[in-house]
Design an enzyme around this catalytic site. Structure first.
Site, mmCIF file in Angstrom:
data_model
loop_
_atom_site.group_PDB
_atom_site.id
_atom_site.type_symbol
_atom_site.label_atom_id
_atom_site.label_comp_id
_atom_site.label_asym_id
_atom_site.label_seq_id
_atom_site.Cartn_x
_atom_site.Cartn_y
_atom_site.Cartn_z
ATOM 1 N N CYS A 144 -57.339 51.905 -1.884
ATOM 2 C CA CYS A 144 -57.935 50.672 -1.333
ATOM 3 C C CYS A 144 -57.230 49.405 -1.797
ATOM 4 C CB CYS A 144 -59.417 50.625 -1.674
ATOM 5 S SG CYS A 144 -59.796 50.551 -3.434
ATOM 6 N N HIS A 196 -64.081 49.292 -5.350
ATOM 7 C CA HIS A 196 -63.556 49.465 -3.989
ATOM 8 C C HIS A 196 -63.422 48.103 -3.316
ATOM 9 C CE1 HIS A 196 -62.491 51.833 -0.509
ATOM 10 N NE2 HIS A 196 -63.374 51.176 0.246
ATOM 11 N N HIS A 212 -60.115 49.166 5.320
ATOM 12 C CA HIS A 212 -59.950 49.610 3.930
ATOM 13 C C HIS A 212 -59.399 51.031 3.918
ATOM 14 C CE1 HIS A 212 -63.775 52.169 3.701
ATOM 15 N NE2 HIS A 212 -63.700 51.748 4.936
#
Length: 240
Positions: A144, A196, A212
């Site tokens: 990510c 994340h 993402h």
């Protein structure tokens, strides 16, 4: 020659002259004009073309051009038009012209959309389909934060490598103020720590769409309407 021979000749001469009793002897053009048998031809004047032009003339540019303003059309001859239209003096000191941001607002990005943000999104979307790879940041595989740093590196914009560090930079947005190009953060490890990150690509009322790199699908587009991301969403930061 005898007198008898001359008389017939004289008689014939007078008979011929009598047949042209109205003839006139002309020795020059001047005499012909005086006698009324010659008239000097008149010069043919070509009528000058008339066009409808307004009386008022204004300057339209600095390149020696003029432009008329229509008030009340009047028929003018070509000669009259030339008298009315005067050449414009070029007062510019340089061939370079500055763009006036006030008058040329159409050349600027819309206030609601940042040009750089749009370009970042376009490049991030080009990575859709790339597989997930922990620590990766190229098309062979990326995680990510690797995807986000890869996009920003295209524009020579440097970011910290981890999502946790990224969440500490820029300006944290209120949820109602989140915009395209912002970074969006989640806590997905169950430990209460941001782990994340993605990039916001669209905001629709209470829904946020973002691109993402997920561990299961690689680089994809997801939404905060999805239960998993709705539950793990933490914040969004303006970093541009």
């Amino acid at each position: 020659m005898s007198y008898k021979k001359i008389i017939p000749i004289i008689t014939i001469f007078f008979l011929i002259m009598s047949s042209f009793g109205h003839a006139q002897i002309v020795t020059s053009k001047k005499i012909a004009i005086q006698k009324g048998i010659y008239k000097k031809p008149e010069e043919k004047k070509t009528p000058e073309t008339t066009v409808e032009q307004p009386r008022k003339v204004i300057v339209a540019s600095e390149k020696k051009k003029t432009e008329t303003v229509i008030e009340k059309p009047t028929k003018l001859t070509v000669t009259e038009i030339k008298k009315e239209v005067k050449p414009v003096k070029n007062t510019s000191k340089s061939r370079k012209y500055l763009v006036d941001n006030v008058d040329d607002s159409d050349l600027l990005p819309a206030p609601s959309e940042d040009y750089l943000a749009v370009q970042l999104i376009n490049n991030a979307m080009a990575f859709v389909g790339v597989k997930y790879h922990g620590g990766g940041s190229n098309i062979s595989g990326m995680d990510c934060s690797g995807m986000v740093t890869a996009v920003f590196n295209i524009f020579d914009l440097k970011l910290p490598r981890s999502s946790h560090e990224m969440a500490a930079i820029g300006e944290k947005r209120a949820e109602k103020d989140i915009q395209k190009g912002d970074l969006i953060f989640f806590k997905t490890n169950g430990r209460g720590v941001i782990n994340h990150v993605g990039m916001v690509i669209d905001v629709l009322n209470d829904e946020i769409k973002f691109v993402h790199s997920s561990t299961s699908k690689g680089v994809v587009v997801s939404s905060t309407k999805e239960p998993y991301y709705k539950k793990t969403f933490v914040q969004a930061n303006k970093v541009l």
